[in-house]
Design a protein around this motif. Structure first.
Motif, PDB file in Angstrom:
ATOM      1  N   SER A  29       0.850  -1.191   0.000  1.00  0.00           N
ATOM      2  CA  SER A  29       0.000   0.000   0.000  1.00  0.00           C
ATOM      3  C   SER A  29       0.882   1.235   0.000  1.00  0.00           C
ATOM      4  CB  SER A  29      -0.899   0.002   1.235  1.00  0.00           C
ATOM      5  OG  SER A  29      -0.131   0.237   2.407  1.00  0.00           O
ATOM      6  N   ALA A  30       0.272   2.395  -0.253  1.00  0.00           N
ATOM      7  CA  ALA A  30       1.028   3.647  -0.247  1.00  0.00           C
ATOM      8  C   ALA A  30       1.667   3.888   1.113  1.00  0.00           C
ATOM      9  CB  ALA A  30       0.112   4.808  -0.626  1.00  0.00           C
ATOM     10  N   ALA A  31       0.940   3.564   2.184  1.00  0.00           N
ATOM     11  CA  ALA A  31       1.484   3.757   3.528  1.00  0.00           C
ATOM     12  C   ALA A  31       2.656   2.814   3.780  1.00  0.00           C
ATOM     13  CB  ALA A  31       0.393   3.543   4.570  1.00  0.00           C
ATOM     14  N   GLU A  32       2.544   1.562   3.324  1.00  0.00           N
ATOM     15  CA  GLU A  32       3.627   0.603   3.511  1.00  0.00           C
ATOM     16  C   GLU A  32       4.860   0.995   2.706  1.00  0.00           C
ATOM     17  OE1 GLU A  32       0.966  -3.426   4.388  1.00  0.00           O
ATOM     18  OE2 GLU A  32       1.494  -2.869   2.335  1.00  0.00           O
ATOM     19  N   ALA A  33       4.637   1.478   1.478  1.00  0.00           N
ATOM     20  CA  ALA A  33       5.764   1.925   0.659  1.00  0.00           C
ATOM     21  C   ALA A  33       6.487   3.091   1.327  1.00  0.00           C
ATOM     22  CB  ALA A  33       5.272   2.331  -0.732  1.00  0.00           C
ATOM     23  N   ALA A  34       5.722   3.993   1.948  1.00  0.00           N
ATOM     24  CA  ALA A  34       6.346   5.114   2.656  1.00  0.00           C
ATOM     25  C   ALA A  34       7.126   4.632   3.876  1.00  0.00           C
ATOM     26  CB  ALA A  34       5.279   6.128   3.060  1.00  0.00           C
ATOM     27  N   GLU A  35       6.611   3.622   4.567  1.00  0.00           N
ATOM     28  CA  GLU A  35       7.339   3.055   5.710  1.00  0.00           C
ATOM     29  C   GLU A  35       8.669   2.461   5.260  1.00  0.00           C
ATOM     30  OE1 GLU A  35       4.944   0.229   7.759  1.00  0.00           O
ATOM     31  OE2 GLU A  35       3.239   1.568   7.950  1.00  0.00           O
ATOM     32  N   LEU A  36       8.671   1.765   4.134  1.00  0.00           N
ATOM     33  CA  LEU A  36       9.911   1.197   3.616  1.00  0.00           C
ATOM     34  C   LEU A  36      10.885   2.298   3.195  1.00  0.00           C
ATOM     35  CD1 LEU A  36       8.460  -1.777   1.555  1.00  0.00           C
ATOM     36  CD2 LEU A  36       9.798  -1.932   3.656  1.00  0.00           C
ATOM     37  N   ALA A  37      10.356   3.362   2.584  1.00  0.00           N
ATOM     38  CA  ALA A  37      11.214   4.485   2.207  1.00  0.00           C
ATOM     39  C   ALA A  37      11.836   5.123   3.436  1.00  0.00           C
ATOM     40  CB  ALA A  37      10.414   5.512   1.410  1.00  0.00           C
ATOM     41  N   ALA A  38      11.041   5.277   4.494  1.00  0.00           N
ATOM     42  CA  ALA A  38      11.556   5.875   5.726  1.00  0.00           C
ATOM     43  C   ALA A  38      12.646   5.012   6.341  1.00  0.00           C
ATOM     44  CB  ALA A  38      10.416   6.082   6.722  1.00  0.00           C
ATOM     45  N   ALA A  39      12.456   3.701   6.335  1.00  0.00           N
ATOM     46  CA  ALA A  39      13.464   2.800   6.888  1.00  0.00           C
ATOM     47  C   ALA A  39      14.743   2.843   6.065  1.00  0.00           C
ATOM     48  CB  ALA A  39      12.914   1.380   6.951  1.00  0.00           C
ATOM     49  N   ALA A  40      14.611   2.883   4.728  1.00  0.00           N
ATOM     50  CA  ALA A  40      15.793   2.973   3.865  1.00  0.00           C
ATOM     51  C   ALA A  40      16.560   4.264   4.130  1.00  0.00           C
ATOM     52  CB  ALA A  40      15.373   2.888   2.400  1.00  0.00           C
ATOM     53  N   LEU A  41      15.819   5.347   4.327  1.00  0.00           N
ATOM     54  CA  LEU A  41      16.464   6.627   4.610  1.00  0.00           C
ATOM     55  C   LEU A  41      17.182   6.598   5.954  1.00  0.00           C
ATOM     56  CD1 LEU A  41      17.058   9.533   3.895  1.00  0.00           C
ATOM     57  CD2 LEU A  41      14.782  10.162   4.723  1.00  0.00           C
ATOM     58  N   ARG A  42      16.586   5.964   6.952  1.00  0.00           N
ATOM     59  CA  ARG A  42      17.248   5.860   8.256  1.00  0.00           C
ATOM     60  C   ARG A  42      18.562   5.086   8.149  1.00  0.00           C
ATOM     61  NH1 ARG A  42      11.865   5.696  10.272  1.00  0.00           N
ATOM     62  NH2 ARG A  42      11.731   3.427  10.009  1.00  0.00           N
ATOM     63  N   ASP A  43      18.553   3.998   7.379  1.00  0.00           N
ATOM     64  CA  ASP A  43      19.789   3.234   7.180  1.00  0.00           C
ATOM     65  C   ASP A  43      20.849   4.077   6.474  1.00  0.00           C
ATOM     66  OD1 ASP A  43      19.123   0.695   8.318  1.00  0.00           O
ATOM     67  OD2 ASP A  43      17.894   0.250   6.569  1.00  0.00           O
ATOM     68  N   THR A  44      20.424   4.840   5.468  1.00  0.00           N
ATOM     69  CA  THR A  44      21.363   5.672   4.711  1.00  0.00           C
ATOM     70  C   THR A  44      21.983   6.744   5.602  1.00  0.00           C
ATOM     71  OG1 THR A  44      20.083   5.305   2.684  1.00  0.00           O
ATOM     72  CG2 THR A  44      21.592   7.186   2.708  1.00  0.00           C
ATOM     73  N   LEU A  45      21.165   7.441   6.382  1.00  0.00           N
ATOM     74  CA  LEU A  45      21.678   8.481   7.260  1.00  0.00           C
ATOM     75  C   LEU A  45      22.607   7.902   8.319  1.00  0.00           C
ATOM     76  CD1 LEU A  45      18.473  10.683   7.731  1.00  0.00           C
ATOM     77  CD2 LEU A  45      20.333  10.961   6.076  1.00  0.00           C
ATOM     78  N   ALA A  46      22.302   6.698   8.816  1.00  0.00           N
ATOM     79  CA  ALA A  46      23.171   6.058   9.810  1.00  0.00           C
ATOM     80  C   ALA A  46      24.545   5.764   9.215  1.00  0.00           C
ATOM     81  CB  ALA A  46      22.519   4.777  10.315  1.00  0.00           C
ATOM     82  N   ALA A  47      24.574   5.311   7.960  1.00  0.00           N
ATOM     83  CA  ALA A  47      25.859   5.041   7.311  1.00  0.00           C
ATOM     84  C   ALA A  47      26.671   6.316   7.148  1.00  0.00           C
ATOM     85  CB  ALA A  47      25.625   4.376   5.949  1.00  0.00           C
ATOM     86  N   VAL A  48      25.991   7.413   6.807  1.00  0.00           N
ATOM     87  CA  VAL A  48      26.700   8.691   6.651  1.00  0.00           C
ATOM     88  C   VAL A  48      27.242   9.173   7.993  1.00  0.00           C
ATOM     89  CG1 VAL A  48      26.465  11.103   5.939  1.00  0.00           C
ATOM     90  CG2 VAL A  48      25.341   9.297   4.614  1.00  0.00           C
ATOM     91  N   ARG A  49      26.441   9.041   9.049  1.00  0.00           N
ATOM     92  CA  ARG A  49      26.916   9.463  10.380  1.00  0.00           C
ATOM     93  C   ARG A  49      28.130   8.645  10.821  1.00  0.00           C
ATOM     94  NH1 ARG A  49      21.164   9.247  11.567  1.00  0.00           N
ATOM     95  NH2 ARG A  49      20.291  11.363  11.528  1.00  0.00           N
ATOM     96  N   ALA A  50      28.194   7.386  10.399  1.00  0.00           N
ATOM     97  CA  ALA A  50      29.308   6.521  10.789  1.00  0.00           C
ATOM     98  C   ALA A  50      30.542   6.713   9.914  1.00  0.00           C
ATOM     99  CB  ALA A  50      28.865   5.059  10.736  1.00  0.00           C
ATOM    100  N   SER A  51      30.436   7.505   8.855  1.00  0.00           N
ATOM    101  CA  SER A  51      31.562   7.706   7.946  1.00  0.00           C
ATOM    102  C   SER A  51      32.558   8.702   8.525  1.00  0.00           C
ATOM    103  CB  SER A  51      31.055   8.211   6.590  1.00  0.00           C
ATOM    104  OG  SER A  51      30.659   9.571   6.689  1.00  0.00           O
ATOM    105  N   ARG A  52      33.679   8.873   7.839  1.00  0.00           N
ATOM    106  CA  ARG A  52      34.718   9.801   8.281  1.00  0.00           C
ATOM    107  C   ARG A  52      34.525  11.200   7.727  1.00  0.00           C
ATOM    108  NH1 ARG A  52      40.237   6.573   7.149  1.00  0.00           N
ATOM    109  NH2 ARG A  52      41.096   8.497   8.047  1.00  0.00           N
TER     110      ARG A  52
END
Length: 423
Positions: A29-52
């Motif tokens: 559903s549209a809501a589920e797709a947005a939840e997956l997008a939000a989770a992907a974004l959280r993973d991406t931001l975490a990787a950037v925060r852990a970078s040098r």
């Protein structure tokens, strides 16, 4: 000279239902797709925060509250993706031309190690994605407008075109390992299975776990193959979704002929099904292309000799901005459950003065949004956002989009409206 990215930019938008990951909505559903997008974004931001990286920038579309921790936020301008990428680089650039690396929000499997890779003295880096695009691009001192201007975005040749542009500017390029973007349900499943530690993978498992839901196109395949498929709102009593099936799979009738006579070529039939209108338009001498998400429908239409593509409306389509008429018949005015978004998309397809011919509900005042669940012998579908629209609602929305009502008519118990795009 610094040989790794000192600034990392994440270009992203607020994960709101219906605005992100629309191609996932064939299964979610549209809501589920947005939840997956939000989770992907959280993973991406975490990787950037852990970078040098010494500096972290979020090139953002929407409300950044809750997403901007540890990031400098810059707003994305309006315009196409190339313009927004160039603006993000300009905003992130420093006086000493230190390397700037930009990534998107579609690769939750991104790691800090990838972000910290050495550039080996290159002027630019490029990470190609498996769908033909690219997941990362980095620049030292190149003019971002020259790098992106005119490069076709969101195609299966974008990565190759971008690499060619960098080379044409005389830049040395270091290639990063390829990654798989999460665009389609199969991509989401692939990433979730191989990287179970991600927030994205946990959210994916939570959504699909304990249910056996099929993509909507699988149920339409079953329907067009003659299977017993019914439909219901996600919280309601099953209704006959098959009332129009005999018309959809049969030849065009006299009411359809009235629509054909109003079409200005070339014509694109959205959700063409087994292709009765494509066949009728071709017989009339009009150039026409049909698109549909069902493999079975496309195969049936092709047997009639029609020009048919298996495509989703959210993907790039041939001839954008040059079609004479867009057809939305047989309930297809409800695609996506978001009438303004659907009409905006159709407005992008037609040329100046082009037509959008819509079949609307016979009740002129009807305006409702539901989530349909299709049920067949093979199982039940994910909720499918859908809209039911009468002429009054259609006219209210179209007026805000520079679409004028050119004609409205009724025939055979069906109701139609022809909208003309402003010139």
């Amino acid at each position: 000279m610094t040989d790794r990215a000192e600034t990392v930019v994440v270009i992203a938008k607020q994960p709101r239902p219906g605005r992100v990951k629309t191609r996932l909505q064939s299964r979610f559903s549209a809501a589920e797709a947005a939840e997956l997008a939000a989770a992907a974004l959280r993973d991406t931001l975490a990787a950037v925060r852990a970078s040098r990286a010494h500096r972290r920038v979020l090139a953002w579309d929407g409300d950044p509250a809750g997403w901007d921790d540890g990031f400098e936020v810059v707003r994305q301008p309006s315009g196409d993706l190339g313009r927004r990428l160039a603006a993000a680089f300009r905003a992130a650039r420093t006086d000493d031309d230190a390397p700037v690396l930009l990534v998107g929000m579609d690769t939750p499997q991104l790691t800090s190690a990838l972000l910290d890779r050495r550039w080996n003295g290159a002027d630019a880096v490029l990470g190609l994605s498996e769908d033909g695009g690219f997941w990362a691009i980095g620049l030292r001192s190149a003019d971002p407008d020259a790098v992106f201007d005119g490069v076709p975005m969101s195609t299966d040749r974008t990565g190759a075109a971008q690499l060619a542009r960098l080379a044409s500017l005389g830049l040395s390029v270091e290639l990063l390992p390829p990654l798989r973007d999460v665009d389609e349900p199969a991509d989401a499943e692939y990433v979730a299975e191989r990287y179970p530690q991600l927030a994205f993978s946990r959210r994916h498992a939570a959504i699909v776990g304990g249910r056996d839901r099929l993509p909507a196109d699988r149920l339409f395949d079953e329907l067009y193959a003659g299977g017993p498929v019914s439909s219901a709102p996600s919280a309601g009593r099953p209704e006959s979704f098959l009332a129009g099936l005999a018309r959809w799979i049969g030849p065009a009738d006299s009411v359809d002929a009235m629509v054909v006579s109003r079409c200005e070529p070339p014509v694109i039939d959205i959700g063409c099904g087994p292709g009765r209108m494509v066949d009728a338009l071709q017989r009339s001498g009009r150039a026409v292309l049909g698109i549909d998400i069902s493999r079975t429908a496309v195969a049936l239409a092709a047997r009639r000799g029609g020009q048919i593509l298996r495509r989703d409306l959210s993907t790039e389509l041939p001839g954008e901005g040059r079609w004479g008429t867009v057809l939305l018949l047989d309930g297809n005015i409800g695609i996506g459950g978001d009438l303004p978004a659907l009409l905006r998309r159709c407005r992008q397809l037609v040329g100046p003065g082009g037509l959008i011919i819509c079949e609307v509900d016979p009740d002129p005042e009807l305006a409702e949004r539901v989530e349909l669940v299709l049920a067949g012998a093979g199982g039940r579908s994910v909720p499918v956002p859908w809209a039911r629209t009468g002429i009054r609602s259609l006219q209210q929305v179209s007026a805000d989009l520079d679409l004028m009502t050119a004609e409205e008519w009724r025939a055979g118990g069906r109701a139609f409206v022809s909208l003309r795009a402003a010139t």
